[in-house]
Design a protein around this motif. Structure first.
Motif, PDB file in Angstrom:
ATOM      1  N   ILE A 279       0.877  -1.172   0.000  1.00 40.17           N
ATOM      2  CA  ILE A 279       0.000   0.000   0.000  1.00 40.17           C
ATOM      3  C   ILE A 279       0.908   1.213   0.000  1.00 40.17           C
ATOM      4  O   ILE A 279       1.647   1.458   0.957  1.00 40.17           O
ATOM      5  CB  ILE A 279      -0.932  -0.007   1.216  1.00 40.17           C
ATOM      6  CG1 ILE A 279      -1.838  -1.234   1.155  1.00 40.17           C
ATOM      7  CG2 ILE A 279      -1.762   1.264   1.270  1.00 40.17           C
ATOM      8  CD1 ILE A 279      -2.757  -1.381   2.337  1.00 40.17           C
ATOM      9  N   ASP A 280       0.864   1.980  -1.067  1.00 42.19           N
ATOM     10  CA  ASP A 280       1.824   3.066  -1.286  1.00 42.19           C
ATOM     11  C   ASP A 280       1.075   4.339  -1.643  1.00 42.19           C
ATOM     12  O   ASP A 280       0.754   4.579  -2.804  1.00 42.19           O
ATOM     13  CB  ASP A 280       2.803   2.669  -2.399  1.00 42.19           C
ATOM     14  CG  ASP A 280       3.939   3.676  -2.554  1.00 42.19           C
ATOM     15  OD1 ASP A 280       4.082   4.529  -1.663  1.00 42.19           O
ATOM     16  OD2 ASP A 280       4.660   3.604  -3.559  1.00 42.19           O
ATOM     17  N   PHE A 281       0.773   5.158  -0.635  1.00 45.12           N
ATOM     18  CA  PHE A 281       0.088   6.427  -0.865  1.00 45.12           C
ATOM     19  C   PHE A 281       1.134   7.528  -1.022  1.00 45.12           C
ATOM     20  O   PHE A 281       1.975   7.722  -0.145  1.00 45.12           O
ATOM     21  CB  PHE A 281      -0.841   6.765   0.308  1.00 45.12           C
ATOM     22  CG  PHE A 281      -1.971   5.778   0.486  1.00 45.12           C
ATOM     23  CD1 PHE A 281      -2.648   5.258  -0.600  1.00 45.12           C
ATOM     24  CD2 PHE A 281      -2.348   5.376   1.751  1.00 45.12           C
ATOM     25  CE1 PHE A 281      -3.682   4.363  -0.441  1.00 45.12           C
ATOM     26  CE2 PHE A 281      -3.386   4.477   1.932  1.00 45.12           C
ATOM     27  CZ  PHE A 281      -4.053   3.967   0.821  1.00 45.12           C
ATOM     28  N   LYS A 282       1.076   8.248  -2.121  1.00 41.18           N
ATOM     29  CA  LYS A 282       2.013   9.328  -2.382  1.00 41.18           C
ATOM     30  C   LYS A 282       1.253  10.564  -2.834  1.00 41.18           C
ATOM     31  O   LYS A 282       0.181  10.465  -3.437  1.00 41.18           O
ATOM     32  CB  LYS A 282       3.017   8.928  -3.477  1.00 41.18           C
ATOM     33  CG  LYS A 282       3.969   7.829  -3.069  1.00 41.18           C
ATOM     34  CD  LYS A 282       4.938   7.511  -4.205  1.00 41.18           C
ATOM     35  CE  LYS A 282       5.898   6.409  -3.804  1.00 41.18           C
ATOM     36  NZ  LYS A 282       6.819   6.039  -4.907  1.00 41.18           N
ATOM     37  N   HIS A 283       1.844  11.722  -2.573  1.00 38.07           N
ATOM     38  CA  HIS A 283       1.242  12.989  -2.975  1.00 38.07           C
ATOM     39  C   HIS A 283       1.133  13.068  -4.501  1.00 38.07           C
ATOM     40  O   HIS A 283       2.106  12.816  -5.217  1.00 38.07           O
ATOM     41  CB  HIS A 283       2.096  14.148  -2.449  1.00 38.07           C
ATOM     42  CG  HIS A 283       1.584  15.501  -2.809  1.00 38.07           C
ATOM     43  ND1 HIS A 283       0.320  15.950  -2.454  1.00 38.07           N
ATOM     44  CD2 HIS A 283       2.157  16.523  -3.501  1.00 38.07           C
ATOM     45  CE1 HIS A 283       0.146  17.176  -2.897  1.00 38.07           C
ATOM     46  NE2 HIS A 283       1.242  17.536  -3.546  1.00 38.07           N
TER      47      HIS A 283
END
Length: 262
Positions: free
Chosen positions: A215-219
């Motif tokens: 799970i990789d949340f980035k701006h």
């Protein structure tokens, strides 16, 4: 224009990722926003040497393997459940961070009622932890010492009983393992230079998710989960474990009604 039957030597151009359907014992997962699909077939050979020759006398297959992975542009809890071998919670679980002014008797009444008070934390204006002396359904008491002072309380809660709201959640367990699934993948319809429209169909009889999920949340970057499956022997009487097919869909895709892959 009559194009005749597809020949096994006919070459095709394929573009796009298509769609996939993953069927478990109790669940069905639709991957309709695929960004990519990768299928890797592996084989290990062992050579036998003897005599004075530097060349192998014989070579035999010692191992066969296969792995398939999908990257999907959208995400849902079924993806989490499938990769981790779990199911959605009966009552959704969340957490809340709220600021309050403590009542004169040292009590704080919070928003929700079904609370895990053992995991709740209260902090004063200096972010120092404040012990919870007692609690009831939706209220806790931290003592008259903090009367009329502002505190922050962070607590987990469950959407059940008198608490209202809409949401879903899944809990991951140390004992949970992914189950076996059957995978069906269908490529995007692709028009060839001779006018024929074709689709590639792949059937994987038995596979198991390897349990990995990043799970990789980035701006300013959309999250696209990747699912990886190890293909296992389905132990069928006919010994099949994968079927590949190329289908002429010139008629059914003539008006492009299936180009979305649905």
């Amino acid at each position: 224009m009559a194009l005749g039957n597809i020949s096994k030597t006919e070459n095709f151009f394929v573009e796009g990722a298509g769609t996939a359907l993953v069927l478990g014992e109790n669940d069905k997962l639709n991957l309709i926003h695929l960004q990519d699909m990768t299928l890797e077939l592996t084989s290990t050979m062992e050579n036998i040497y003897g005599g004075e020759s530097n060349f192998s006398l014989y070579s035999f297959n010692t191992e066969k393997g296969a792995k398939v992975s999908f990257t999907n542009a959208s995400w849902n809890l079924d993806i989490m459940n499938l990769t981790q071998g779990t199911a959605s919670d009966t009552a959704a679980q969340f957490f809340s961070e709220e600021k309050y002014t403590v009542a004169t008797d040292g009590t704080v009444a919070v928003t929700y009622n079904t609370i895990d008070w053992d995991s709740a934390m209260v902090y004063d204006a200096n972010n120092s932890a404040v012990p919870i002396i007692s609690h009831t359904t939706g209220t806790c008491n931290i003592g008259e010492t903090y009367a009329n002072k502002q505190v922050t309380i962070m607590y987990p809660y469950t959407l059940s009983g008198t608490d209202t709201g809409t949401g879903i959640s899944s809990s991951l367990y140390t004992t949970a393992v992914p189950g076996f699934v059957t995978i069906y993948h269908k490529s995007k319809p692709m028009k060839q230079k001779n006018g024929r429209i074709i689709r590639l169909y792949t059937t994987i009889y038995k596979a198991r998710c390897d349990g990995s999920l990043t799970i990789d949340f980035k701006h300013k970057n959309a999250f696209a989960p990747e699912l990886a499956f190890d293909i296992v022997d389905p132990e069928r009487d006919d010994k099949k474990y994968i079927v590949f097919g190329i289908k002429d869909t010139t008629e059914e895709d003539a008006d492009n009604r299936n180009t979305s892959g649905n």
